[in-house]
Design a protein around this motif. Structure first.
Motif, PDB file in Angstrom:
ATOM      1  N   UNK A  63       0.796  -1.217   0.000  1.00 15.31           N
ATOM      2  CA  UNK A  63       0.000   0.000   0.000  1.00 15.31           C
ATOM      3  C   UNK A  63       0.832   1.274   0.000  1.00 15.31           C
ATOM      4  N   UNK A  64       1.926   1.284   0.709  1.00 19.85           N
ATOM      5  CA  UNK A  64       2.646   2.537   0.854  1.00 19.85           C
ATOM      6  C   UNK A  64       4.095   2.397   0.400  1.00 19.85           C
ATOM      7  N   UNK A  65       4.606   3.464  -0.200  1.00 21.40           N
ATOM      8  CA  UNK A  65       6.015   3.467  -0.571  1.00 21.40           C
ATOM      9  C   UNK A  65       6.847   3.668   0.681  1.00 21.40           C
ATOM     10  N   UNK A  66       8.148   3.379   0.575  1.00 20.98           N
ATOM     11  CA  UNK A  66       8.997   3.483   1.740  1.00 20.98           C
ATOM     12  C   UNK A  66       8.729   2.338   2.691  1.00 20.98           C
ATOM     13  N   UNK A  67       9.165   2.484   3.938  1.00 14.75           N
ATOM     14  CA  UNK A  67       8.945   1.413   4.910  1.00 14.75           C
ATOM     15  C   UNK A  67       7.461   1.111   5.072  1.00 14.75           C
ATOM     16  N   UNK A  68       7.096  -0.155   5.010  1.00 13.19           N
ATOM     17  CA  UNK A  68       5.707  -0.554   5.182  1.00 13.19           C
ATOM     18  C   UNK A  68       5.647  -1.639   6.235  1.00 13.19           C
ATOM     19  N   UNK A  69       4.650  -1.543   7.078  1.00 16.24           N
ATOM     20  CA  UNK A  69       4.478  -2.528   8.130  1.00 16.24           C
ATOM     21  C   UNK A  69       3.180  -3.285   7.906  1.00 16.24           C
ATOM     22  N   UNK A  70       3.280  -4.599   7.817  1.00 17.99           N
ATOM     23  CA  UNK A  70       2.098  -5.447   7.842  1.00 17.99           C
ATOM     24  C   UNK A  70       2.537  -6.823   8.330  1.00 17.99           C
ATOM     25  N   UNK A  71       1.580  -7.651   8.618  1.00 20.75           N
ATOM     26  CA  UNK A  71       1.907  -8.946   9.208  1.00 20.75           C
ATOM     27  C   UNK A  71       2.760  -9.800   8.271  1.00 20.75           C
ATOM     28  N   UNK A  72       2.466  -9.747   6.992  1.00 20.89           N
ATOM     29  CA  UNK A  72       3.232 -10.547   6.028  1.00 20.89           C
ATOM     30  C   UNK A  72       4.695 -10.120   5.982  1.00 20.89           C
ATOM     31  N   UNK A  73       4.937  -8.796   5.950  1.00 23.04           N
ATOM     32  CA  UNK A  73       6.302  -8.284   5.814  1.00 23.04           C
ATOM     33  C   UNK A  73       7.114  -8.420   7.102  1.00 23.04           C
ATOM     34  N   UNK A  74       6.455  -8.399   8.243  1.00 23.70           N
ATOM     35  CA  UNK A  74       7.194  -8.434   9.512  1.00 23.70           C
ATOM     36  C   UNK A  74       7.261  -9.824  10.144  1.00 23.70           C
ATOM     37  N   UNK A  75       6.435 -10.752   9.671  1.00 24.26           N
ATOM     38  CA  UNK A  75       6.319 -12.066  10.331  1.00 24.26           C
ATOM     39  C   UNK A  75       7.662 -12.771  10.465  1.00 24.26           C
ATOM     40  N   UNK A  76       8.437 -12.858   9.375  1.00 19.33           N
ATOM     41  CA  UNK A  76       9.668 -13.647   9.411  1.00 19.33           C
ATOM     42  C   UNK A  76      10.698 -13.046  10.360  1.00 19.33           C
ATOM     43  N   UNK A  77      10.822 -11.725  10.386  1.00 21.30           N
ATOM     44  CA  UNK A  77      11.838 -11.157  11.283  1.00 21.30           C
ATOM     45  C   UNK A  77      11.391 -11.169  12.733  1.00 21.30           C
ATOM     46  N   UNK A  78      10.097 -11.093  12.976  1.00 18.75           N
ATOM     47  CA  UNK A  78       9.622 -11.236  14.353  1.00 18.75           C
ATOM     48  C   UNK A  78       9.873 -12.653  14.838  1.00 18.75           C
ATOM     49  N   UNK A  79       9.588 -13.631  13.979  1.00 19.06           N
ATOM     50  CA  UNK A  79       9.838 -15.030  14.337  1.00 19.06           C
ATOM     51  C   UNK A  79      11.327 -15.268  14.576  1.00 19.06           C
ATOM     52  N   UNK A  80      12.185 -14.687  13.729  1.00 19.03           N
ATOM     53  CA  UNK A  80      13.634 -14.863  13.900  1.00 19.03           C
ATOM     54  C   UNK A  80      14.120 -14.227  15.192  1.00 19.03           C
ATOM     55  N   UNK A  81      13.582 -13.057  15.522  1.00 21.24           N
ATOM     56  CA  UNK A  81      14.016 -12.355  16.735  1.00 21.24           C
ATOM     57  C   UNK A  81      13.761 -13.192  17.975  1.00 21.24           C
ATOM     58  N   UNK A  82      12.606 -13.817  18.042  1.00 19.62           N
ATOM     59  CA  UNK A  82      12.264 -14.631  19.213  1.00 19.62           C
ATOM     60  C   UNK A  82      12.950 -15.995  19.180  1.00 19.62           C
ATOM     61  N   UNK A  83      13.254 -16.502  17.978  1.00 22.36           N
ATOM     62  CA  UNK A  83      13.755 -17.863  17.869  1.00 22.36           C
ATOM     63  C   UNK A  83      15.251 -18.016  17.719  1.00 22.36           C
ATOM     64  N   UNK A  84      15.957 -16.965  17.341  1.00 29.22           N
ATOM     65  CA  UNK A  84      17.402 -17.059  17.099  1.00 29.22           C
ATOM     66  C   UNK A  84      18.168 -16.910  18.408  1.00 29.22           C
ATOM     67  N   UNK A  85      19.033 -17.883  18.690  1.00 30.41           N
ATOM     68  CA  UNK A  85      19.823 -17.833  19.915  1.00 30.41           C
ATOM     69  C   UNK A  85      18.939 -17.931  21.138  1.00 30.41           C
ATOM     70  N   UNK A  86      19.395 -17.349  22.198  1.00 32.23           N
ATOM     71  CA  UNK A  86      18.626 -17.349  23.447  1.00 32.23           C
ATOM     72  C   UNK A  86      18.591 -15.933  24.018  1.00 32.23           C
ATOM     73  N   UNK A  87      17.778 -15.059  23.421  1.00 29.38           N
ATOM     74  CA  UNK A  87      17.708 -13.681  23.943  1.00 29.38           C
ATOM     75  C   UNK A  87      17.096 -13.642  25.333  1.00 29.38           C
ATOM     76  N   UNK A  88      17.525 -12.661  26.109  1.00 33.00           N
ATOM     77  CA  UNK A  88      16.951 -12.488  27.448  1.00 33.00           C
ATOM     78  C   UNK A  88      15.687 -11.645  27.392  1.00 33.00           C
TER      79      UNK A  88
END
Length: 271
Positions: A28-53
């Motif tokens: 929908x928008x030029x530049x940075x866009x936020x939606x569930x499809x675009x953010x899903x993989x990096x949100x999943x990686x953030x919680x799943x990669x390594x062992x963050x505190x």
């Protein structure tokens, strides 16, 4: 003597997810866009990669789609509960409307003294163009099955029934937004009406209970997890076409229109 246990000890890591831009579905928008499809993989990686505190959301958004705001926030909460991790939100220029909905996914919300938060409401804007096309001899032809299919058609005179229907729909979304804020902020909220669509700056948001303090990512996380804390910023993956700057004429036109709409959203907050 070298303390090998100390050398081998893992430093605490905070996973960082940047949520920048207007919230919208698809492209929908030029530049940075936020939606569930675009953010899903990096949100999943953030919680799943390594062992963050912990996980930190760095938010800079004037809002946009209520549905996409809810989907992103729900994904963050689901993973936080599955992994047993606390989530912190750090608001930059703006975390308003849908941007604030994203912030409510956190257990604690921090802002800069100049950050704009709140705008807990629903808005719909458009134009009435029926007189314009009439002056130019243009006839509008629309055929529908279902009398409400052309709700709020900008090329015909406004109908009172359309306005009532729109306000009813907005009311449902507004109540959902209010429920989200109340469920996540609880008794931290000030005992006054915070759901008028008003905005709050920095300490005002803290005093209203919409934020927990004035603070920035690095010093707050160091205070909570120690001076040795590390930050793992999860970045969005770029598509092959975007890496080479490829874009079609249609996409360029859509981008120009979307830029105008995005600037209008940012413009509500003087940005």
């Amino acid at each position: 003597m070298v303390d090998f246990k100390k050398l081998m000890k893992r430093k605490p890591t905070v996973a960082v997810i940047r949520l920048d831009g207007v919230i919208g579905g698809g492209g929908r928008f030029s530049g940075p866009v936020l939606n569930d499809r675009e953010t899903a993989s990096r949100i999943e990686r953030a919680f799943g990669r390594g062992k963050p505190v912990a996980v930190a959301l760095v938010i800079n958004s004037p809002g946009g789609s209520p549905a996409q705001s809810a989907l992103i926030a729900a994904r963050v909460r689901r993973l936080a509960e599955e992994k047993g991790l606390r989530v912190y939100a750090f608001c930059e220029d703006v975390a308003a409307s849908g941007g604030y909905w994203l912030a409510t996914a956190a257990d604690e919300i921090y802002a800069d003294a100049n950050s704009i938060l709140g705008s807990i409401g629903v808005i719909s804007a458009g134009f009435g163009l029926h007189e314009l096309i009439s002056r130019h001899g243009i006839e509008r032809r629309v055929y529908t099955a279902g009398e409400d299919k052309s709700l709020l058609d900008p090329f015909r005179p406004e109908r009172e029934s359309d306005i009532e229907r729109l306000k009813a729909l907005q009311g449902v979304i507004h109540r959902n937004f209010i429920d989200q804020v109340k469920n996540r902020r609880g008794d931290r909220l000030a005992d006054r009406d915070l759901f008028t669509g008003d905005i709050f700056v920095g300490q005002q948001a803290v005093d209203a209970g919409l934020a927990d303090g004035i603070g920035h990512l690095v010093p707050v996380m160091k205070k909570k997890y120690g001076e040795d804390v590390r930050f793992n910023v999860t970045k969005a993956k770029r598509g092959l076409l975007s890496r080479f700057g490829g874009v079609g004429a249609g996409a360029m036109l859509d981008g120009a229109i979307d830029t105008i709409e995005a600037r209008a959203l940012w413009g509500r907050y003087g940005l």
